[in-house]
Motif scaffolding. Structure first.
Motif, short mmCIF file in Angstrom:
data_model
loop_
_atom_site.label_atom_id
_atom_site.label_comp_id
_atom_site.label_asym_id
_atom_site.label_seq_id
_atom_site.Cartn_x
_atom_site.Cartn_y
_atom_site.Cartn_z
N ALA A 158 -0.35 68.68 -41.75
CA ALA A 158 0.52 68.22 -42.84
C ALA A 158 0.14 66.78 -43.23
N PRO A 159 0.62 66.33 -44.40
CA PRO A 159 0.31 64.96 -44.82
C PRO A 159 0.65 63.93 -43.74
N GLU A 160 -0.29 63.06 -43.48
CA GLU A 160 -0.17 62.11 -42.37
C GLU A 160 1.04 61.19 -42.54
N GLY A 161 1.80 61.06 -41.49
CA GLY A 161 2.92 60.13 -41.48
C GLY A 161 4.22 60.69 -42.03
N ARG A 162 4.21 61.88 -42.60
CA ARG A 162 5.45 62.39 -43.19
C ARG A 162 6.31 63.13 -42.17
N PHE A 163 5.70 63.94 -41.29
CA PHE A 163 6.44 64.77 -40.36
C PHE A 163 6.15 64.38 -38.92
N ASN A 164 7.12 64.57 -38.03
CA ASN A 164 6.86 64.52 -36.59
C ASN A 164 8.02 65.17 -35.86
N ILE A 165 7.78 65.51 -34.62
CA ILE A 165 8.86 66.06 -33.79
C ILE A 165 9.05 65.18 -32.56
N GLN A 166 8.74 63.91 -32.72
CA GLN A 166 8.97 62.96 -31.64
C GLN A 166 10.42 62.50 -31.67
N ASP A 167 10.80 61.80 -30.64
CA ASP A 167 12.15 61.22 -30.54
C ASP A 167 13.26 62.26 -30.61
N TYR A 168 13.03 63.40 -29.99
CA TYR A 168 14.09 64.39 -29.97
C TYR A 168 14.49 64.67 -28.53
N ALA A 169 15.75 65.04 -28.34
CA ALA A 169 16.23 65.47 -27.03
C ALA A 169 16.28 66.99 -27.06
N ALA A 170 15.61 67.63 -26.13
CA ALA A 170 15.51 69.08 -26.12
C ALA A 170 16.87 69.75 -26.01
N SER A 171 17.83 69.04 -25.44
CA SER A 171 19.15 69.66 -25.28
C SER A 171 19.94 69.69 -26.59
N GLU A 172 19.53 68.90 -27.58
CA GLU A 172 20.27 68.82 -28.85
C GLU A 172 20.06 70.04 -29.73
N ALA A 173 18.83 70.48 -29.86
CA ALA A 173 18.52 71.60 -30.75
C ALA A 173 17.20 72.23 -30.34
N GLN A 174 17.05 73.51 -30.68
CA GLN A 174 15.81 74.22 -30.37
C GLN A 174 14.65 73.63 -31.16
N TYR A 175 14.88 73.34 -32.43
CA TYR A 175 13.87 72.70 -33.28
C TYR A 175 14.47 71.42 -33.83
#
Length: 190
Positions: free
Chosen positions: A77-94
């Motif tokens: 995907a376009p660089e810098g627009r998306f990431n899945i960092q800084d998430y807690a796995a217990s909060e949501a599946q995705y």
């Protein structure tokens, strides 16, 4: 990202994992929240959705599925627009973050607040990237019906016709074989 790097990244992506993410996005309730970044110069929208509440029953399997989505969002995907960092796995599946440089010019032409437009644009961008990655009219139709492009019709038409102005997240998807070669072909008359 160049085409070569994108093709190399696609070798590590399992499309079935992306199908699971698309199905979860379609069937689950999607929650969004936004916050400023870089003193308001950028906006970050966090998108969370969970289809299977027992997703952490086998955490290794869940994180292996997330890897395909992470590679898609980071390397294709376009660089810098998306990431899945800084998430807690217990909060949501995705849990996906979408970043925008503000202000968004397209927000001026719609009849809703900038905050709502920013969230709707992030949902559209994520749905559009998943639909492109799956290379399926079925998912494209369903995802874009649930998460339509929030831009004004004439704004969308102008930006789609002039490639360098189009700020929708477009990705390179390498061509796939449409039909697999016949298995056990040596047993049959040609």
């Amino acid at each position: 990202m160049g085409r070569y790097q994108a093709e190399h990244a696609w070798e590590e992506i399992k499309r079935f994992d992306l199908v699971l993410a698309a199905e979860a996005m379609l069937e689950a309730d999607v929650a969004t929240s936004s916050r400023p970044v870089e003193n308001g110069k950028r906006g970050l929208v966090n998108i969370r959705f969970t289809k299977d509440p027992e997703f952490l029953k086998v955490p290794g399997e869940h994180f292996a599925r997330l890897e395909s989505l992470r590679i898609l969002l980071k390397d294709v995907a376009p660089e810098g627009r998306f990431n899945i960092q800084d998430y807690a796995a217990s909060e949501a599946q995705y849990n996906v973050n979408v970043m925008y440089k503000l202000p968004l010019l397209s927000a001026k032409f719609v009849k809703e607040s900038e905050r709502i437009f920013l969230k709707r644009m992030a949902l559209f961008d994520l749905a559009f990237v998943l639909a492109q990655a799956l290379d399926s009219g079925y998912y494209l139709g369903r995802l874009l019906k649930k998460f339509p492009d929030p831009r004004h019709n004439w704004d969308r038409a102008i930006r789609n016709r002039i490639p360098f102005m189009d700020n929708a997240a477009r990705i390179y998807v390498p061509p796939r074989r449409r039909n697999e070669p016949l298995q056990n072909g040596r047993y049959f008359d040609r």
